[in-house]
Motif scaffolding. Structure first.
Motif, mmCIF file in Angstrom:
data_model
loop_
_atom_site.group_PDB
_atom_site.id
_atom_site.type_symbol
_atom_site.label_atom_id
_atom_site.label_comp_id
_atom_site.label_asym_id
_atom_site.label_seq_id
_atom_site.Cartn_x
_atom_site.Cartn_y
_atom_site.Cartn_z
ATOM 1 N N UNK A 186 0.948 -1.150 0.108
ATOM 2 C CA UNK A 186 -0.109 -0.001 -0.059
ATOM 3 C C UNK A 186 0.787 1.123 -0.022
ATOM 4 N N UNK A 187 0.550 2.117 -0.781
ATOM 5 C CA UNK A 187 1.240 3.373 -0.942
ATOM 6 C C UNK A 187 0.336 4.637 -0.876
ATOM 7 N N UNK A 188 0.680 5.852 -0.199
ATOM 8 C CA UNK A 188 -0.078 7.076 -0.515
ATOM 9 C C UNK A 188 0.415 8.049 -1.417
ATOM 10 N N UNK A 189 -0.444 8.381 -2.150
ATOM 11 C CA UNK A 189 0.168 9.012 -3.588
ATOM 12 C C UNK A 189 -0.805 10.167 -3.837
ATOM 13 N N UNK A 190 -0.630 11.073 -4.638
ATOM 14 C CA UNK A 190 -1.526 12.088 -5.089
ATOM 15 C C UNK A 190 -2.388 11.521 -5.923
ATOM 16 N N UNK A 191 -3.642 12.089 -5.726
ATOM 17 C CA UNK A 191 -5.006 11.667 -6.514
ATOM 18 C C UNK A 191 -5.041 12.316 -7.861
ATOM 19 N N UNK A 192 -5.097 11.310 -8.770
ATOM 20 C CA UNK A 192 -5.613 11.963 -10.459
ATOM 21 C C UNK A 192 -6.771 12.467 -10.166
ATOM 22 N N UNK A 193 -7.230 13.463 -11.057
ATOM 23 C CA UNK A 193 -8.630 14.103 -11.113
ATOM 24 C C UNK A 193 -9.362 13.005 -11.509
ATOM 25 N N UNK A 194 -9.037 11.808 -12.354
ATOM 26 C CA UNK A 194 -10.170 10.819 -12.644
ATOM 27 C C UNK A 194 -10.348 9.863 -11.657
ATOM 28 N N UNK A 195 -9.705 9.811 -10.596
ATOM 29 C CA UNK A 195 -9.922 8.869 -9.526
ATOM 30 C C UNK A 195 -10.979 9.522 -8.498
ATOM 31 N N UNK A 196 -12.207 9.124 -8.489
ATOM 32 C CA UNK A 196 -13.352 9.584 -7.640
ATOM 33 C C UNK A 196 -14.015 8.274 -6.946
ATOM 34 N N UNK A 206 -1.327 -10.107 -11.212
ATOM 35 C CA UNK A 206 -1.596 -9.936 -9.626
ATOM 36 C C UNK A 206 -2.851 -10.209 -9.137
ATOM 37 N N UNK A 207 -3.108 -10.623 -7.859
ATOM 38 C CA UNK A 207 -4.614 -11.084 -7.381
ATOM 39 C C UNK A 207 -5.508 -9.750 -7.735
ATOM 40 N N UNK A 208 -5.099 -8.507 -7.276
ATOM 41 C CA UNK A 208 -5.719 -7.375 -7.376
ATOM 42 C C UNK A 208 -4.650 -6.165 -7.617
ATOM 43 N N UNK A 209 -5.083 -5.147 -8.171
ATOM 44 C CA UNK A 209 -4.503 -3.749 -8.295
ATOM 45 C C UNK A 209 -5.804 -2.808 -7.768
ATOM 46 N N UNK A 210 -5.526 -1.962 -7.176
ATOM 47 C CA UNK A 210 -6.675 -0.869 -7.030
ATOM 48 C C UNK A 210 -6.153 0.318 -6.337
ATOM 49 N N UNK A 211 -7.077 1.399 -6.213
ATOM 50 C CA UNK A 211 -6.995 2.692 -5.413
ATOM 51 C C UNK A 211 -8.140 2.967 -4.698
ATOM 52 N N UNK A 212 -7.929 3.908 -3.720
ATOM 53 C CA UNK A 212 -9.085 4.630 -3.132
ATOM 54 C C UNK A 212 -8.655 5.881 -2.817
ATOM 55 N N UNK A 213 -9.517 6.898 -3.144
ATOM 56 C CA UNK A 213 -9.552 8.230 -2.657
ATOM 57 C C UNK A 213 -9.494 8.553 -1.298
ATOM 58 N N UNK A 215 -8.608 11.925 -0.231
ATOM 59 C CA UNK A 215 -8.895 13.439 -0.085
ATOM 60 C C UNK A 215 -9.090 14.041 -1.164
ATOM 61 N N UNK A 216 -9.132 15.266 -1.264
ATOM 62 C CA UNK A 216 -9.255 16.252 -2.457
ATOM 63 C C UNK A 216 -8.010 15.801 -3.566
ATOM 64 N N UNK A 217 -6.736 15.563 -2.615
ATOM 65 C CA UNK A 217 -5.488 15.843 -3.321
ATOM 66 C C UNK A 217 -5.014 14.268 -3.153
ATOM 67 N N UNK A 218 -5.295 13.182 -2.567
ATOM 68 C CA UNK A 218 -4.610 12.111 -2.174
ATOM 69 C C UNK A 218 -5.320 10.877 -2.221
ATOM 70 N N UNK A 219 -4.717 9.787 -2.458
ATOM 71 C CA UNK A 219 -5.386 8.296 -2.341
ATOM 72 C C UNK A 219 -4.549 7.291 -1.645
ATOM 73 N N UNK A 220 -4.788 6.076 -1.499
ATOM 74 C CA UNK A 220 -3.676 5.157 -1.477
ATOM 75 C C UNK A 220 -4.149 4.001 -2.372
ATOM 76 N N UNK A 221 -2.864 3.576 -3.029
ATOM 77 C CA UNK A 221 -3.035 2.510 -3.938
ATOM 78 C C UNK A 221 -2.392 1.288 -3.388
ATOM 79 N N UNK A 222 -2.903 0.178 -3.819
ATOM 80 C CA UNK A 222 -2.717 -1.360 -3.466
ATOM 81 C C UNK A 222 -2.375 -2.179 -4.522
ATOM 82 N N UNK A 252 -5.364 5.235 -14.591
ATOM 83 C CA UNK A 252 -5.035 6.001 -13.433
ATOM 84 C C UNK A 252 -3.706 5.638 -12.937
ATOM 85 N N UNK A 253 -3.659 4.361 -12.949
ATOM 86 C CA UNK A 253 -2.355 3.567 -12.651
ATOM 87 C C UNK A 253 -0.978 4.332 -13.364
ATOM 88 N N UNK A 254 -1.182 4.713 -14.506
ATOM 89 C CA UNK A 254 0.013 5.565 -15.269
ATOM 90 C C UNK A 254 0.382 6.754 -14.463
#
Length: 376
Positions: A186-196, A206-213, A215-222, A252-254
């Protein structure tokens, strides 16, 4: 009248802090003790479903928390192709009620700080760097010893001290924890505008690749991979692994991958699980949260079920005038089967991933949402 006048809560995580808030604000004397020397200050994101938010609102912390996260009402399923093709969009069910989002992403240390502030404001005494070493029950009270030589006597001890619970061990409760067969980065990163919202990428290496917003500027990806036991790498080595694992995923992963150069930490854990057979108490010692049940994060219900434990336990303690076998029977009736069902669904999702079988993910999410929409 309440069933208890003074309580020791061991473990200042989500379920422990929630228990302390409810009891202390009702006039119960509460010591909230934690083995860690300071409150948690690091960690990744957390995905809270509506039934978790319902409890947080009852605790009086939702209005503050909502300023530090991101709410959304759907789940996306995507393919691991060059266009990150949307396979399905699942409408979220507002399991906490119509005025709460279906899902809320936030940062674990933020949630911890808000809960601990509320516990202290309610009158709980917070004791960090405090290790429980012994319990001795006499029927009506529990004598407790701590590693620093101090002692205490309480009407009840609540073990909310996690997967390796010292309270559980001290009470003589045996429980086997097993690995599910997956590891997650898991890693905290800036949130692309497309991730809502949360999107899950199904298939690929992988078994899974995902992300969750969060905040307005952040997400965590896993990223969820088979066990390779690589958690002891340096930050630079971990970052290289995350780049490598995420390379087959696009959309958005890019953007997420391109923003990772400045990350300060990467969280690595193994999916583990256990469920304690009832009863969860031994006399006047009870375990809740991860001490009683540990979830893989596939349905994002671990924190929610821990919060429900705290809500049901404190409701019973505050509405009964004594700690009785009948009270514990009611606690068991309201918690064990519900937890077992939700945990079973989370493990079913894991089994599908392990077997390379998509299964009926929408149906699984829907059935769990229907269950947890009903108050615990």
């Amino acid at each position: 009248m309440t069933a208890v006048d003074n309580v020791l809560v061991v473990g200042a995580g989500i379920s422990g802090a929630a228990t302390a808030i409810s009891l202390a604000r009702s006039g119960v004397r509460v010591d909230l003790a934690d083995l860690r020397s300071t409150p948690p200050a690091v960690g990744s994101g957390i995905n809270l479903q509506g039934n978790a938010l319902r409890v947080l609102r009852e605790l009086g912390v939702w209005e503050r928390l909502r300023q530090h996260g991101y709410g959304f009402d759907s789940l996306g399923l995507r393919a691991p192709d060059a266009s990150a093709t949307l396979i399905a969009e699942l409408p979220g069910i507002r399991t906490g009620g119509p005025d709460l989002p279906a899902t809320f992403g936030t940062y674990r240390p933020v949630l911890a700080r808000i809960l601990l502030d509320a516990a202290a404001a309610a009158g709980a005494r917070l004791r960090f760097g405090t290790e429980l070493t012994g319990l001795d029950q006499d029927g009506d009270t529990v004598a407790v010893t701590f590693a620093d030589g101090t002692t205490g006597r309480y009407d009840l001890v609540v073990g909310a001290d996690g997967i390796r619970s010292r309270t559980r061990q001290a009470a003589g409760i045996e429980l086997t924890t097993r690995d599910v067969g997956m590891e997650i980065w898991r890693v905290v990163a800036p949130r692309p505008a497309s991730v809502t919202r949360t999107d899950l990428f199904l298939g690929g290496p992988l078994y899974l690749a995902g992300y969750c917003p969060t905040g307005e500027k952040t997400l965590y990806a896993y990223l969820v991979e088979p066990p390779r036991h690589r958690g002891d790498l340096t930050l630079g080595e971990q970052l290289a692994v995350v780049h490598e694992l995420s390379a087959p995923y696009h959309g958005p992963w890019d953007e997420i991958r391109a923003s990772l150069a400045d990350v300060e930490s990467i969280n690595f854990t193994t999916f583990r699980t256990h469920l304690l057979d009832p009863p969860w108490n031994r006399g006047r010692v009870v375990v809740i949260g991860d001490a009683a049940h540990t979830f893989p994060p596939t349905l994002a219900q671990g924190a929610a079920q821990s919060l429900e434990d705290a809500a049901v336990l404190t409701e019973l303690l505050l509405t009964h005038d004594a700690v009785t076998d009948e009270m514990w029977a009611e606690f068991t009736a309201r918690r064990h089967d519900r937890v077992r069902t939700v945990l079973g669904a989370a493990l079913q999702h894991c089994r599908w991933l392990l077997d390379g079988d998509r299964g009926d993910i929408p149906g699984l999410h829907s059935s769990v949402a229907d269950l947890v929409s009903r108050p615990a």
